[in-house]
Design an enzyme around this catalytic site. Sequence first.
Site, PDB file in Angstrom:
ATOM      1  N   HIS A 267      41.287  37.442  34.741  1.00  0.00           N
ATOM      2  CA  HIS A 267      41.832  38.633  35.406  1.00  0.00           C
ATOM      3  C   HIS A 267      43.326  38.446  35.723  1.00  0.00           C
ATOM      4  O   HIS A 267      44.173  39.248  35.337  1.00  0.00           O
ATOM      5  CB  HIS A 267      41.041  38.896  36.694  1.00  0.00           C
ATOM      6  CG  HIS A 267      41.501  40.072  37.496  1.00  0.00           C
ATOM      7  ND1 HIS A 267      40.884  41.301  37.443  1.00  0.00           N
ATOM      8  CD2 HIS A 267      42.521  40.227  38.380  1.00  0.00           C
ATOM      9  CE1 HIS A 267      41.497  42.158  38.248  1.00  0.00           C
ATOM     10  NE2 HIS A 267      42.503  41.524  38.838  1.00  0.00           N
ATOM     11  N   GLU A 268      43.631  37.353  36.398  1.00  0.00           N
ATOM     12  CA  GLU A 268      45.030  37.111  36.791  1.00  0.00           C
ATOM     13  C   GLU A 268      45.897  36.848  35.551  1.00  0.00           C
ATOM     14  O   GLU A 268      47.080  37.198  35.543  1.00  0.00           O
ATOM     15  CB  GLU A 268      45.131  35.965  37.798  1.00  0.00           C
ATOM     16  CG  GLU A 268      44.316  36.140  39.095  1.00  0.00           C
ATOM     17  CD  GLU A 268      44.576  37.434  39.859  1.00  0.00           C
ATOM     18  OE1 GLU A 268      45.687  38.001  39.739  1.00  0.00           O
ATOM     19  OE2 GLU A 268      43.654  37.892  40.575  1.00  0.00           O
ATOM     20  N   HIS A 271      47.182  40.181  34.574  1.00  0.00           N
ATOM     21  CA  HIS A 271      48.331  40.598  35.394  1.00  0.00           C
ATOM     22  C   HIS A 271      49.595  39.855  34.952  1.00  0.00           C
ATOM     23  O   HIS A 271      50.668  40.436  34.803  1.00  0.00           O
ATOM     24  CB  HIS A 271      48.076  40.259  36.871  1.00  0.00           C
ATOM     25  CG  HIS A 271      47.182  41.231  37.587  1.00  0.00           C
ATOM     26  ND1 HIS A 271      47.449  42.575  37.676  1.00  0.00           N
ATOM     27  CD2 HIS A 271      46.034  41.047  38.283  1.00  0.00           C
ATOM     28  CE1 HIS A 271      46.499  43.178  38.398  1.00  0.00           C
ATOM     29  NE2 HIS A 271      45.623  42.273  38.773  1.00  0.00           N
TER      30      HIS A 271
HETATM   31 MG    MG Z   1      43.968  42.579  40.241  1.00  0.00          MG
END
Ligand code: MG
Length: 501
Positions: A267-268, A271
């Site tokens: 997830h990160e 980003h």
């Molecule tokens: Mg997030």
Amino acid sequence: MPVFENNVIKEILAKYRRIWAIGHAMSLMGWDEETYMPEKGVTERSTAIAELRALYQELVLSDQFVSLVEKAKSLEGLNDYEKGVVRVLDREITIAKKIPPQLNYELAKTTSEAFVAWREARSKAEFSIFRPWLQKVVDLTKQVAEKLGYEEHPYDALLDLYEEGLRLRDVRSIFSILEPGIRSVLEKVISRGYFTVRSPLEEAKYDEQAMRRVNERVLDLLGFPRDRARLDVSPHPFTTNMGVNDVRITTRYEGLDFKRSLFSVVHEFGHATYELQVDPELAMTPIGTGASLGVHEGQSRFWENVIGRSPQFASLVKPLLDQELGLTRSLSVEDVYRYFASVRPSLIRTEADEVTYNLHILLRYELEVQLVGGEIKVDDLPELWNRRTEELLGVKPNNDAEGVLQDIHWAHGSIGYFPTYTLGNIVAAMMRDAFRKRVGDLGDYVAKGDFGQIKSFLRDFIHRYGSTYAPKELLRRQLGSEYDPNALLSYLEEKYVKGAP
Ligand code: MG
């Protein structure tokens, strides 16, 4: 051709350099506070950050800077990047001017006290401890909405703070499609039972050192540029960027149910990749960072859910899981995939699967709208929360820690933030569709571990622009429409209904 040519814009950017540097320092200090700072450093650190924030604000609102931005607003013939600089700075100045320093100060003070009360309330599962603080936060937030101004509903002003241009009518129309659509997918998923089985891995303990190696090796597979980014540990996983060449991500190790740590990393990574792929020409400018929270979350959810929770990814990472952790050795790739993509209605948002996740957001946003609109009282929240959870998810919290107290957002004063999570899930599905249309089947690339192609696509379509365009405009231009809830529904239907034997 240079990106910035106009002399007024160049002058603005030269002045902005100092503002940017303060932001850079605050990001680094914030990252350090969450990762390596000794516990007792917190008082000095928060004072230093508050002072720097005040300095930042002074520079942004200085007469000279404001009048340069004003002058730029009337310029003709600016290119898209230059217009982006003017749009972002004008928005920042307008918001800063509308909220009086006294209100900002009270909000900062109240939320830091509310956070302490919330933490205690949650650990004792007693809403009454948090209730008076939440009341203060709501009152101050309503004042913020009034100061910012709105056309239809005070919630509009708050939404816009987190997602430029987002309105209550957008969110209502999104959920009017998502709510029945998700309920129908969920019913089918439950009746087929393929994705609802419990995996022994959910209860399996793992060795932390081994899990660290897994995460590092997965980042290597994905192509995490070690000379521009790093992975560390923090209680709540996050990404922060100091600039386009220095991005930090974190994960956590709970020792149980290893997918939580793994998917935090993936997830990160999503980003981080957004920030790392912004056009380097935009570095150190107001548009050298992601367009909005919703678009950002779209990148992280694309990697976590669309790529990470796929059969091809399960197959790709299984050998290294077998080797490092050992827990998966006796299982098939299909078992691992079903562990990654399991669906079960549950009480806690942060642990929710892709199908039920947005129902958790629906619940929170409805309550926020009613609170801010004065239709319900803070006192009513625990009961309304529990009742609505049961209606939407068919499960009922045993206490307020599992219910209204579970999320930190309201203690932080972040009212109007939750809908950006759903926007992220929508954007992720839209990007999957765009990839299929322009490049090919995503699964084929994941199966080969060819993430370079995927990253190039994301860079060319979304990442390189930074915040040149406002989020809705970016999506219209690059993906053909604004937040499209039907893209999310077709993705869920294809994966969890058609994809279940
Ligand atoms: Mg997030």
